[in-house]
Scaffold this motif. Sequence first.
Motif, PDB file in Angstrom:
ATOM      1  N   LYS A   2       0.842  -1.201   0.000  1.00 40.16           N
ATOM      2  CA  LYS A   2       0.000   0.000   0.000  1.00 40.16           C
ATOM      3  C   LYS A   2       0.878   1.252   0.000  1.00 40.16           C
ATOM      4  CE  LYS A   2      -4.087  -2.016   1.979  1.00 40.16           C
ATOM      5  NZ  LYS A   2      -4.955  -2.203   3.139  1.00 40.16           N
ATOM      6  N   SER A 329      -6.873   3.883  -6.607  1.00 42.05           N
ATOM      7  CA  SER A 329      -8.247   4.052  -6.151  1.00 42.05           C
ATOM      8  C   SER A 329      -8.605   5.532  -6.233  1.00 42.05           C
ATOM      9  CB  SER A 329      -8.363   3.564  -4.697  1.00 42.05           C
ATOM     10  OG  SER A 329      -9.511   4.138  -4.094  1.00 42.05           O
ATOM     11  N   THR A 332     -12.604   5.038  -4.419  1.00 40.29           N
ATOM     12  CA  THR A 332     -13.345   3.780  -4.590  1.00 40.29           C
ATOM     13  C   THR A 332     -12.697   2.667  -3.775  1.00 40.29           C
ATOM     14  OG1 THR A 332     -11.954   3.320  -6.512  1.00 40.29           O
ATOM     15  CG2 THR A 332     -14.108   4.315  -6.962  1.00 40.29           C
ATOM     16  N   ASP A 333     -12.329   3.016  -2.552  1.00 38.55           N
ATOM     17  CA  ASP A 333     -11.483   2.128  -1.745  1.00 38.55           C
ATOM     18  C   ASP A 333     -12.018   0.714  -1.568  1.00 38.55           C
ATOM     19  OD1 ASP A 333      -9.952   4.311  -1.631  1.00 38.55           O
ATOM     20  OD2 ASP A 333      -9.874   4.471   0.567  1.00 38.55           O
ATOM     21  N   LYS A 335     -13.918  -1.243  -3.447  1.00 35.07           N
ATOM     22  CA  LYS A 335     -13.685  -2.083  -4.633  1.00 35.07           C
ATOM     23  C   LYS A 335     -12.183  -2.268  -4.864  1.00 35.07           C
ATOM     24  CE  LYS A 335     -15.188  -4.681  -7.611  1.00 35.07           C
ATOM     25  NZ  LYS A 335     -16.121  -5.767  -7.235  1.00 35.07           N
ATOM     26  N   ALA A 336     -11.441  -1.171  -4.750  1.00 31.41           N
ATOM     27  CA  ALA A 336      -9.998  -1.230  -5.009  1.00 31.41           C
ATOM     28  C   ALA A 336      -9.307  -2.170  -4.016  1.00 31.41           C
ATOM     29  CB  ALA A 336      -9.398   0.168  -4.950  1.00 31.41           C
ATOM     30  N   ASN A 337      -9.744  -2.131  -2.762  1.00 26.99           N
ATOM     31  CA  ASN A 337      -9.191  -3.060  -1.750  1.00 26.99           C
ATOM     32  C   ASN A 337      -9.395  -4.499  -2.183  1.00 26.99           C
ATOM     33  OD1 ASN A 337      -8.280  -1.180   0.081  1.00 26.99           O
ATOM     34  ND2 ASN A 337     -10.174  -1.182   1.304  1.00 26.99           N
ATOM     35  N   TYR A 340      -7.121  -5.317  -5.008  1.00 32.17           N
ATOM     36  CA  TYR A 340      -5.755  -5.423  -4.483  1.00 32.17           C
ATOM     37  C   TYR A 340      -5.539  -6.795  -3.853  1.00 32.17           C
ATOM     38  CZ  TYR A 340      -1.725  -4.544  -1.436  1.00 32.17           C
ATOM     39  OH  TYR A 340      -0.514  -4.625  -0.786  1.00 32.17           O
ATOM     40  N   TYR A 352      -0.319  -0.222  -4.468  1.00 29.96           N
ATOM     41  CA  TYR A 352      -1.720   0.206  -4.402  1.00 29.96           C
ATOM     42  C   TYR A 352      -1.795   1.615  -3.840  1.00 29.96           C
ATOM     43  CZ  TYR A 352      -6.499   0.230  -2.449  1.00 29.96           C
ATOM     44  OH  TYR A 352      -7.785   0.559  -2.088  1.00 29.96           O
ATOM     45  N   ASP A 354      -3.633   3.893  -2.225  1.00 28.95           N
ATOM     46  CA  ASP A 354      -4.843   3.923  -1.393  1.00 28.95           C
ATOM     47  C   ASP A 354      -4.970   5.248  -0.646  1.00 28.95           C
ATOM     48  OD1 ASP A 354      -2.532   3.449   0.085  1.00 28.95           O
ATOM     49  OD2 ASP A 354      -3.584   2.301   1.625  1.00 28.95           O
ATOM     50  N   ILE A 377      -9.443   2.445 -10.732  1.00 28.60           N
ATOM     51  CA  ILE A 377     -10.812   2.152 -10.324  1.00 28.60           C
ATOM     52  C   ILE A 377     -11.468   3.488  -9.984  1.00 28.60           C
ATOM     53  CG2 ILE A 377     -12.304   0.765  -8.803  1.00 28.60           C
ATOM     54  CD1 ILE A 377     -10.261  -0.956 -10.307  1.00 28.60           C
TER      55      ILE A 377
END
Length: 411
Positions: A2, A329, A332-333, A335-337, A340, A352, A354, A377
């Motif tokens: 991250k 991201s 859009t955390d 979905k992005a999480n 990832y 990532y 974030d 994303i």
Amino acid sequence: MKQSHLFTKTKKEAPKDEVSRNAQLLIRAGYVYKVMAGVYAYTPLGLRVLEKIKAIVREEMNAIGGQELIMTNLQRKDTWEVTGRWSDEVVDVWFKTKLQDGVELGLAWSHEEAIMEMMQQYVESYKDLPISVYQFQTKLRNELRAKSGIMRGREFVMKDMYSLHATEEDMNQYYDQVIEAYKRIYARFGIGDETFVTFASGGAFTKFSHEFQTICSAGEDVLYVNADKSVAVNEEVLDDATNELHVDKSTLSPVTTAEVGNIFKFGTEKSDKMNVVFKDKEGKQQPIYLASYGIGITRVMGVIVEKFADEAGLVWPESVAPFRVHLLSLGTDEKANEIYEALTGAGIEVLYDDRETPAGAKFAESDLLGLPYRIVIGKRSLESGKAEVKKRTDKEATEVAFEELVAFFKP
Ligand code: ATP
Ligand code: MG
């Protein structure tokens, strides 16, 4: 990884005293930290690139029977006195220091003598040969000029390999094998097509050594190459080499290059001076043949930067990139999480982003960092169920459905 955990931050400007493009970009992107001219620290991102470079070299050295070891940075004066190379007139890049009792020591600029001295302890007969050993080591050289960023360090990482043989034929045969291994290495770095095996100055045993020289405007060497690029000669030995090769000088044209490797036959020069011998089949003592093979690991990283970077920043070939994918991201955390976790779970290396940074800044930073792929994303992705995927070297992005992302990146 991250990005919020990464302690390095990107910078808009490089330090004013930094004149080289590779260092400017690497400092701005947070891959290296400049301590002083020619002395750079490698941050987590930079270290990942170095480790990728080393892994390729290690694989190819192991494939030709190399055994990895690590020698010392502190060296004894007498190790180098026997061959005359302790002298500052002979070797002009020595850093030297002293023990508390006044005993002089050298800081390793190379390891031929050190290796030969050690091998004396292990090699007894022809049955113990050949031996090939290599290391990745920090070399210290008191270079007069250090203006090429990480391409010329006063402290830098080198891979050095040494091969010891009972006969000249055996050394020659291994030397040719190393040339092929080196070609594979530079090809895997993505610079194979522009790297030449070059005739360069030799030594007491051979008239010429071979350098691996990569076309690079930031380099410090000039080669003369022919049209089909099958002949390459360092300008330092142009007359000698063209005579020897029966090549007409006027058919060669100059090109600026950086020396990314150098291989060298010492023959029995070192063992004669240092009395490093083995017993042959008849029980007679014979000198050991030595050849040495260097690759400038940190210099290669600099050359890759110089060759591939564009106006927006770094561009890493996939083989040496610190991460393969940069995932962004844009608010859009959730979905992005999820993406990832899925990608890293599948063994794909992802950086990532974030952080809560404006989209424009994220894009600019992503270009500066130079990872091979970017996945975005955005809010739109949430509606369409698709991520935006773009290669660092492409202008246009393509859309990939969330559930197909892992397959897209899986090798
Ligand atoms: P140069 O001619 O560039 O000074 P060299 O011939 O002295 O290099 P070698 O002793 O042959 O260097 O070292 C093996 C390799 O290590 C070189 O081919 C180069 O890629 C790299 N190297 C040498 N000096 C440096 C340096 N100061 N900084 C980074 N890499 C270096
Ligand atoms: Mg050299």
